[in-house]
Enzyme design. Sequence first.
Site, mmCIF file in Angstrom:
data_model
loop_
_atom_site.group_PDB
_atom_site.id
_atom_site.type_symbol
_atom_site.label_atom_id
_atom_site.label_comp_id
_atom_site.label_asym_id
_atom_site.label_seq_id
_atom_site.Cartn_x
_atom_site.Cartn_y
_atom_site.Cartn_z
ATOM 1 N N ILE A 26 -37.872 77.435 -38.054
ATOM 2 C CA ILE A 26 -37.116 76.771 -38.842
ATOM 3 C C ILE A 26 -37.851 75.133 -38.983
ATOM 4 O O ILE A 26 -37.631 74.745 -40.209
ATOM 5 C CB ILE A 26 -35.949 76.290 -38.095
ATOM 6 C CG1 ILE A 26 -35.537 77.803 -37.971
ATOM 7 C CG2 ILE A 26 -34.920 75.492 -38.678
ATOM 8 C CD1 ILE A 26 -33.872 77.941 -36.942
ATOM 9 N N SER A 153 -27.576 76.946 -31.388
ATOM 10 C CA SER A 153 -27.431 78.298 -31.601
ATOM 11 C C SER A 153 -26.237 78.804 -31.462
ATOM 12 O O SER A 153 -25.156 78.193 -30.936
ATOM 13 C CB SER A 153 -28.392 78.867 -30.503
ATOM 14 O OG SER A 153 -28.387 80.486 -30.592
ATOM 15 N N TYR A 166 -30.700 80.491 -21.577
ATOM 16 C CA TYR A 166 -30.507 80.079 -23.091
ATOM 17 C C TYR A 166 -29.161 79.414 -23.432
ATOM 18 O O TYR A 166 -28.975 78.503 -24.194
ATOM 19 C CB TYR A 166 -31.250 81.046 -24.113
ATOM 20 C CG TYR A 166 -31.409 80.615 -25.380
ATOM 21 C CD1 TYR A 166 -32.305 79.384 -25.796
ATOM 22 C CD2 TYR A 166 -30.776 81.225 -26.742
ATOM 23 C CE1 TYR A 166 -32.521 79.316 -27.119
ATOM 24 C CE2 TYR A 166 -30.751 80.832 -27.754
ATOM 25 C CZ TYR A 166 -31.747 80.114 -28.086
ATOM 26 O OH TYR A 166 -32.057 79.378 -29.610
ATOM 27 N N LYS A 170 -28.153 75.816 -24.565
ATOM 28 C CA LYS A 170 -27.807 75.685 -25.985
ATOM 29 C C LYS A 170 -26.121 75.198 -25.840
ATOM 30 O O LYS A 170 -25.701 74.390 -26.509
ATOM 31 C CB LYS A 170 -27.555 76.609 -26.843
ATOM 32 C CG LYS A 170 -29.153 77.107 -26.959
ATOM 33 C CD LYS A 170 -30.049 75.955 -27.808
ATOM 34 C CE LYS A 170 -31.442 76.375 -28.464
ATOM 35 N NZ LYS A 170 -32.046 75.092 -28.919
#
Length: 284
Positions: A26, A153, A166, A170
């Site tokens: 990204i 995310s 994760y 996030k």
Amino acid sequence: MDDAGKVQDNRLRGQVVWITGASGGIGAALARQLAARGARLVLSARRADALEAVKADCVNAGLEPDAVLVLPLDVLATSAMPTAVEAVLARFGRVDLLINNAGISQRSLCLETELDVYRRLFEVDVIGQIALTKQVLPHMVSRGSGHVAVTASVAGKVGVPLRTGYCAAKHAVMGFFDALRTEVAHLGIAVTTIVPGFIRTDIARNALTGTGAPTGAADEDIDGGMDVDECAAAILEGFASGTEEIAVGKGAEMDLLALKRNDPTGTFRLLEAMAADVVARRPS
């Protein structure tokens, strides 16, 4: 070019945009599209050679070489950040938009994940983003304007299997930057959280296993996700329209955002079934 594209071009031309995690995925896609819109760029990541390749793409997109600063930076090296900020200010005099995009993912069950893996996820995905933001923010405040964005995310809104670390990181990112927005809005600083779903990048191949080694493996959800350039275009459209939380993706994972809000219990049962299926399909 449509009217929305013209708005984006006019707004971003000449703006100084610093992107971390700019060597691929990204971040690199954003850099290329920002270059086409005439923004001046600071590209940061750990790999200088990959950053130089992205810079070449940006020059091919129309930027002058001196409008792109390649600035290698490991977000774990927080002590290097003041010098990095000084280098950016020496080149361009300001930072209009900081895109905190560096990050790493995970693919392992909690019971198989070493504590050091959790620490690394938090250091990279949370502390690194906070540390650089804290270095850049005073310069924005002194000018009375600026924009800080972070790539979070869908996993920052919903807990899913194989990503306990994760998801935790996030969720923390979402909490920090949502809270930061409340504190700096009156100072003229905008804060945007970016909430991608499955985007076709190398995030799965670079994700950590329970021991901390990269998986090196493809992920069919990621490989079947939104094209990374389409993702970058949607993010820039969100910036242009002033969207403060940009959800970007095209798959069923995006439905989880509304489902979690409207039916948390149903979401829990759905994801428990997903986890059971994941475990059942793993090699014994």
